[in-house]
Scaffold this motif. Structure first.
Motif, PDB file in Angstrom:
ATOM      1  N   VAL A 112      15.087  10.015 -77.633  1.00  2.00           N
ATOM      2  CA  VAL A 112      16.142   9.421 -78.802  1.00  2.00           C
ATOM      3  C   VAL A 112      15.778   8.046 -78.760  1.00  2.00           C
ATOM      4  O   VAL A 112      16.212   7.115 -79.868  1.00  2.00           O
ATOM      5  CB  VAL A 112      17.426   9.689 -77.971  1.00  2.00           C
ATOM      6  CG1 VAL A 112      18.585   9.002 -78.667  1.00  2.00           C
ATOM      7  CG2 VAL A 112      17.699  11.311 -77.977  1.00  2.00           C
ATOM      8  N   ILE A 113      15.059   7.077 -77.747  1.00  3.22           N
ATOM      9  CA  ILE A 113      14.961   5.961 -77.854  1.00  3.22           C
ATOM     10  C   ILE A 113      13.807   5.400 -78.652  1.00  3.22           C
ATOM     11  O   ILE A 113      12.690   5.727 -78.297  1.00  3.22           O
ATOM     12  CB  ILE A 113      14.629   5.364 -76.166  1.00  3.22           C
ATOM     13  CG1 ILE A 113      15.988   5.978 -75.376  1.00  3.22           C
ATOM     14  CG2 ILE A 113      14.591   3.946 -76.038  1.00  3.22           C
ATOM     15  CD1 ILE A 113      15.754   5.753 -73.880  1.00  3.22           C
ATOM     16  N   PRO A 114      13.952   4.539 -79.516  1.00  3.72           N
ATOM     17  CA  PRO A 114      12.915   4.066 -80.457  1.00  3.72           C
ATOM     18  C   PRO A 114      11.818   3.338 -79.650  1.00  3.72           C
ATOM     19  O   PRO A 114      12.357   2.544 -78.836  1.00  3.72           O
ATOM     20  CB  PRO A 114      13.469   3.370 -81.525  1.00  3.72           C
ATOM     21  CG  PRO A 114      14.985   3.740 -81.364  1.00  3.72           C
ATOM     22  CD  PRO A 114      15.299   4.065 -80.024  1.00  3.72           C
ATOM     23  N   PRO A 115      10.683   3.580 -79.776  1.00  2.00           N
ATOM     24  CA  PRO A 115       9.787   2.689 -79.079  1.00  2.00           C
ATOM     25  C   PRO A 115       9.583   1.310 -79.705  1.00  2.00           C
ATOM     26  O   PRO A 115       9.395   0.317 -78.714  1.00  2.00           O
ATOM     27  CB  PRO A 115       8.393   3.611 -79.450  1.00  2.00           C
ATOM     28  CG  PRO A 115       8.737   4.275 -80.630  1.00  2.00           C
ATOM     29  CD  PRO A 115      10.106   4.581 -80.619  1.00  2.00           C
ATOM     30  N   GLN A 116      10.037   1.029 -80.794  1.00  2.00           N
ATOM     31  CA  GLN A 116       9.879  -0.557 -81.114  1.00  2.00           C
ATOM     32  C   GLN A 116      10.992  -0.712 -82.091  1.00  2.00           C
ATOM     33  O   GLN A 116      11.511   0.339 -82.735  1.00  2.00           O
ATOM     34  CB  GLN A 116       8.565  -1.080 -81.577  1.00  2.00           C
ATOM     35  CG  GLN A 116       8.108  -0.320 -82.885  1.00  2.00           C
ATOM     36  CD  GLN A 116       6.773   0.397 -82.591  1.00  2.00           C
ATOM     37  OE1 GLN A 116       6.071   0.279 -81.868  1.00  2.00           O
ATOM     38  NE2 GLN A 116       6.480   1.076 -83.638  1.00  2.00           N
ATOM     39  N   PHE A 117      11.201  -1.819 -82.619  1.00  2.00           N
ATOM     40  CA  PHE A 117      12.199  -2.382 -83.478  1.00  2.00           C
ATOM     41  C   PHE A 117      11.824  -3.316 -84.503  1.00  2.00           C
ATOM     42  O   PHE A 117      11.041  -4.036 -84.012  1.00  2.00           O
ATOM     43  CB  PHE A 117      13.542  -2.695 -82.649  1.00  2.00           C
ATOM     44  CG  PHE A 117      14.182  -1.876 -82.107  1.00  2.00           C
ATOM     45  CD1 PHE A 117      15.083  -0.978 -82.584  1.00  2.00           C
ATOM     46  CD2 PHE A 117      14.111  -1.799 -80.761  1.00  2.00           C
ATOM     47  CE1 PHE A 117      15.750   0.222 -82.024  1.00  2.00           C
ATOM     48  CE2 PHE A 117      14.694  -0.758 -80.010  1.00  2.00           C
ATOM     49  CZ  PHE A 117      15.595   0.301 -80.709  1.00  2.00           C
ATOM     50  N   GLY A 118      12.043  -3.207 -86.016  1.00  2.00           N
ATOM     51  CA  GLY A 118      11.661  -4.192 -86.925  1.00  2.00           C
ATOM     52  C   GLY A 118      12.533  -5.485 -86.767  1.00  2.00           C
ATOM     53  O   GLY A 118      12.294  -6.567 -87.373  1.00  2.00           O
ATOM     54  N   THR A 119      13.796  -5.292 -86.354  1.00  2.00           N
ATOM     55  CA  THR A 119      14.660  -6.430 -86.281  1.00  2.00           C
ATOM     56  C   THR A 119      15.372  -6.862 -84.850  1.00  2.00           C
ATOM     57  O   THR A 119      15.877  -5.641 -84.472  1.00  2.00           O
ATOM     58  CB  THR A 119      15.873  -6.310 -87.183  1.00  2.00           C
ATOM     59  OG1 THR A 119      15.225  -5.919 -88.636  1.00  2.00           O
ATOM     60  CG2 THR A 119      16.888  -7.390 -87.357  1.00  2.00           C
ATOM     61  N   VAL A 120      15.372  -7.694 -84.537  1.00  2.00           N
ATOM     62  CA  VAL A 120      16.121  -7.717 -83.131  1.00  2.00           C
ATOM     63  C   VAL A 120      16.932  -9.275 -83.288  1.00  2.00           C
ATOM     64  O   VAL A 120      16.579 -10.528 -83.468  1.00  2.00           O
ATOM     65  CB  VAL A 120      14.974  -8.098 -81.918  1.00  2.00           C
ATOM     66  CG1 VAL A 120      15.702  -8.540 -80.793  1.00  2.00           C
ATOM     67  CG2 VAL A 120      14.024  -6.957 -81.603  1.00  2.00           C
ATOM     68  N   ALA A 121      17.937  -8.934 -82.861  1.00  2.00           N
ATOM     69  CA  ALA A 121      19.175 -10.285 -83.112  1.00  2.00           C
ATOM     70  C   ALA A 121      19.614 -10.567 -81.733  1.00  2.00           C
ATOM     71  O   ALA A 121      20.257  -9.493 -81.033  1.00  2.00           O
ATOM     72  CB  ALA A 121      20.441  -9.907 -84.040  1.00  2.00           C
ATOM     73  N   THR A 166      32.132 -13.987 -89.090  1.00  2.00           N
ATOM     74  CA  THR A 166      30.743 -14.021 -89.019  1.00  2.00           C
ATOM     75  C   THR A 166      30.611 -14.499 -87.351  1.00  2.00           C
ATOM     76  O   THR A 166      31.550 -15.368 -86.839  1.00  2.00           O
ATOM     77  CB  THR A 166      30.355 -15.204 -89.627  1.00  2.00           C
ATOM     78  OG1 THR A 166      31.400 -16.384 -89.576  1.00  2.00           O
ATOM     79  CG2 THR A 166      30.361 -14.876 -91.318  1.00  2.00           C
ATOM     80  N   VAL A 167      29.368 -14.443 -86.915  1.00  2.00           N
ATOM     81  CA  VAL A 167      29.078 -14.681 -85.498  1.00  2.00           C
ATOM     82  C   VAL A 167      27.573 -15.285 -85.610  1.00  2.00           C
ATOM     83  O   VAL A 167      26.760 -14.456 -86.365  1.00  2.00           O
ATOM     84  CB  VAL A 167      29.190 -13.593 -84.419  1.00  2.00           C
ATOM     85  CG1 VAL A 167      28.736 -13.814 -83.150  1.00  2.00           C
ATOM     86  CG2 VAL A 167      30.441 -12.927 -84.491  1.00  2.00           C
ATOM     87  N   PRO A 168      27.344 -16.341 -84.872  1.00  2.00           N
ATOM     88  CA  PRO A 168      26.106 -16.885 -84.987  1.00  2.00           C
ATOM     89  C   PRO A 168      25.005 -16.039 -84.299  1.00  2.00           C
ATOM     90  O   PRO A 168      25.512 -15.494 -83.245  1.00  2.00           O
ATOM     91  CB  PRO A 168      26.039 -18.344 -84.232  1.00  2.00           C
ATOM     92  CG  PRO A 168      27.429 -18.416 -83.674  1.00  2.00           C
ATOM     93  CD  PRO A 168      28.357 -17.069 -84.160  1.00  2.00           C
ATOM     94  N   VAL A 169      23.786 -15.815 -84.672  1.00  2.00           N
ATOM     95  CA  VAL A 169      22.884 -14.980 -84.193  1.00  2.00           C
ATOM     96  C   VAL A 169      21.649 -15.444 -84.205  1.00  2.00           C
ATOM     97  O   VAL A 169      21.271 -16.656 -85.203  1.00  2.00           O
ATOM     98  CB  VAL A 169      22.918 -13.625 -84.619  1.00  2.00           C
ATOM     99  CG1 VAL A 169      23.995 -12.815 -84.409  1.00  2.00           C
ATOM    100  CG2 VAL A 169      22.330 -13.452 -85.980  1.00  2.00           C
ATOM    101  N   THR A 170      20.601 -15.170 -83.148  1.00  2.00           N
ATOM    102  CA  THR A 170      19.208 -15.706 -83.785  1.00  2.00           C
ATOM    103  C   THR A 170      18.551 -14.282 -84.133  1.00  2.00           C
ATOM    104  O   THR A 170      18.409 -13.439 -82.997  1.00  2.00           O
ATOM    105  CB  THR A 170      18.463 -16.264 -82.747  1.00  2.00           C
ATOM    106  OG1 THR A 170      19.347 -17.396 -82.076  1.00  2.00           O
ATOM    107  CG2 THR A 170      17.023 -16.895 -82.751  1.00  2.00           C
ATOM    108  N   THR A 171      17.992 -14.126 -85.385  1.00  2.00           N
ATOM    109  CA  THR A 171      17.573 -12.826 -85.763  1.00  2.00           C
ATOM    110  C   THR A 171      15.881 -13.049 -85.969  1.00  2.00           C
ATOM    111  O   THR A 171      15.544 -13.920 -86.588  1.00  2.00           O
ATOM    112  CB  THR A 171      18.181 -12.080 -86.949  1.00  2.00           C
ATOM    113  OG1 THR A 171      19.520 -12.022 -86.743  1.00  2.00           O
ATOM    114  CG2 THR A 171      17.511 -10.879 -87.484  1.00  2.00           C
ATOM    115  N   THR A 172      15.024 -12.113 -85.469  1.00  2.00           N
ATOM    116  CA  THR A 172      13.707 -12.141 -85.732  1.00  2.00           C
ATOM    117  C   THR A 172      13.434 -10.900 -86.275  1.00  2.00           C
ATOM    118  O   THR A 172      13.897  -9.705 -85.982  1.00  2.00           O
ATOM    119  CB  THR A 172      12.832 -12.168 -84.562  1.00  2.00           C
ATOM    120  OG1 THR A 172      13.185 -11.020 -83.479  1.00  2.00           O
ATOM    121  CG2 THR A 172      13.114 -13.526 -83.515  1.00  2.00           C
ATOM    122  N   GLY A 173      12.706 -10.903 -87.406  1.00  2.01           N
ATOM    123  CA  GLY A 173      12.315  -9.702 -88.215  1.00  2.01           C
ATOM    124  C   GLY A 173      12.983  -9.605 -89.413  1.00  2.01           C
ATOM    125  O   GLY A 173      13.568 -10.440 -90.180  1.00  2.01           O
TER     126      GLY A 173
END
Lengths: 376, 376
Positions: free
Chosen positions: B255-264, B314-321
């Protein structure tokens, strides 16, 4: 409408008036809070026709107006809003209300403000011969020490409320369910001769809400005003009105025995603990009955529930007069012990079948009368 | 039986075991607490066949014996008894038990002790190859951070429990209702090689009671022992056993994805408050759905309930991807935010329809997987 106000004040006002919103409102409009903005004031109102409450706070009014918002959602939202100020604005396009605080923006559907039964405060009338002023801590005390004795079943409506009565020198509250009666007097600081005597019966539910709102740190004045069918209380920024229960309240003075053949002086805390333990073995028994055997130096408290067991407790007392054995509904005894507020009490009795009295020692202004239970 | 013991210890033991008494016991004897006196110990027990708890305290045993008392009355009574010591004695004449403390005397009816299904502790068996030791604070943490994710409806019993699993180097707990999954690992201080690996499913109700009892101020050892159908926990003076839920627990690793395209990366408190406010406007909506639009520097959180209104935060985030818009059941998001325990979190995503992960920053031992909701 467009206004800006302090979040904490708005939250306080919402929490104050929401006590007048019933969960199952008969009309949809009564599930809402009415909000009126004018003259630098934001006034919130709610009513279920039995109780009506309004609360006014300071606000910057850019555009005056009136709106009604669902109490359920508005009060949850205001409680959780971020920051220190809230802006509320009605939309020109649709019937939503925009609520903004910090980066939060909400559009709440509104209810038709024209349908709300706006309160018509009694104090706005010019003739105020039916009015009275009392300190909030005294009024709260009158309520808290009596209202628990009201009837909970609705078969005789007059007993689901408490009597509020004034004479020239005191204000009294009386509550009874016909098996027990609580009477508390509050002596007025100055003799009042310029108003009509007060004698009205107020629903216990309203009195409980009123007592909760009377929580200022320093004593403030409560203005009481009444007409045929309703009574109103004004204090600080709050106005609360209630319907009056119709009917003739019985003459409570006839219930209070003029003298007693037995008077026992007892430590309240010891007595309370013992009665509560003994009542554990009575709870499922018929009428929750426990027995008191008043001897000269101790009271023996017993119960017997064939399905559970037996209890036997002794508490030291100083009894003057005849020794007596008598039975009471345990709840009617513990109720007064929780509210008596003094370390010593007088339990006064006549015969096993006549009403008894439980009073604080040295306080003639609080009386509790309790009818015994006949046992075999 | 005739014993004397400290009231506070007796009260603690009663409060501990009474969690195993169900309000509606199938057999009358299960509404009781079994009390056994021998060898200077008083042992109390209760069970409803799903969970069994016993607790032993020191006592002066004058006459050994076994009795069963109604939990409801005994626990109320012990809580309220005066003084510091309690005497419990069975009567020779009838089936009542005399309980004395200070001037209080109670005779409680007893239940037939011979009918009580006395616990047969797993630890008494000589072969203990199925055993494991873990500190109580670690076990409590495993439970608290996962058990909320269990299913509440009974349609698939395996998901009403959480999986407790051990490897040579760690102990894990996993809970899922198939829409969200929580996994917490606890690294063992020393590698354990001398026991069989553990893999059992324990009812969430039992785990909640166990977590409540694991409340020592200083960490203590919890001995865990299991056989085919039941598992037992022993710590301090408490023994707790539970039935094991039968069935095959699914392979949670799939069930646990091995990787992610977006991380916030997000501040937990700000995110939590915003999500809770937005979910106010979703509560009555279908599936309690709220929308998250992850941009590079902020996440926009919205909901729309046609009967109530709209929310926008809105909430500030730092998103990569990749930037992504996705919808979740609001409760599944707030549940993990309440339990995550760190000021910053990583919300990791792939596509609007694939599972996402919410994890504490810098903690590989806690994983929460959540399935998105398809929206139009």
């Amino acid at each position: 409408m467009k206004i800006t106000c302090a979040k904490d004040q708005l939250n306080h006002a919402v929490q104050t008036v929401q006590k007048a919103v019933t969960a199952k409102a008969a009309l949809p409009i009564l599930s809402g809070i009415y909000i009126s903005a004018q003259n630098n004031k934001l006034e919130l109102q709610a009513t279920d026709y039995e109780i009506g409450i309004s609360c006014a706070i300071d606000a910057q009014i850019d555009i005056p107006g009136q709106i009604v918002l669902s109490c359920r959602y508005f009060q949850e939202l205001v409680k959780k809003l971020p920051g220190e100020t809230v802006e509320i604005a009605s939309s020109a396009e649709d019937r939503t209300i925009k609520i903004t605080a910090g980066t939060s923006q909400f559009n709440l559907l509104s209810l038709p403000a024209g349908e709300f039964p706006v309160l018509k405060p009694l104090f706005d009338k010019s003739a105020q011969e039916n009015s009275l002023v009392i300190k909030d801590n005294l009024l709260r005390d009158l309520i808290k020490r009596t209202v628990f004795a009201c009837a909970t079943e609705e078969s005789r409506p007059i007993f689901t409320g408490a009597l509020l009565e004034s004479t020239e020198s005191d204000v009294r509250m009386v509550a009874t369910n016909t098996h027990r009666l609580a009477l508390k007097k509050s002596i007025l600081e100055t003799t009042n001769t310029n108003y009509n005597p007060l004698k009205i019966v107020i629903p216990s539910k309203v009195l409980n809400e009123l007592a909760r709102l009377l929580s200022s740190e320093l004593p403030v004045d409560v203005n009481i005003c009444w007409e045929k069918n309703r009574v109103a209380f004004r204090f600080e920024n709050v106005y609360l009105e209630s319907r009056i229960i119709e009917g003739q309240y019985p003459d409570y003075n006839r219930v209070i025995p003029p003298q007693f053949g037995t008077v026992a002086a007892i430590n309240t805390a010891l007595f309370m603990d013992a009665v509560e333990r003994v009542s554990l073995m009575a709870k499922d028994g018929e009428y929750n009955v426990i027995k008191f055997q008043f001897n000269h130096d101790q009271v023996i408290i017993t119960s017997n529930n064939p399905d559970v067991g037996k209890a036997y407790e002794t508490v030291p007392v100083t009894t003057t007069g005849t020794e007596i054995t008598i039975a009471f509904n345990a709840k009617y005894v513990t109720d007064i012990l929780k509210n008596i507020g003094t370390p010593e009490l007088h339990f006064s009795l006549n015969t096993p079948l006549s009403p008894a009295s439980i009073k604080p020692v040295n306080d003639e202004n609080y009386t509790y009368i309790i009818t015994p239970v006949r046992t075999s």
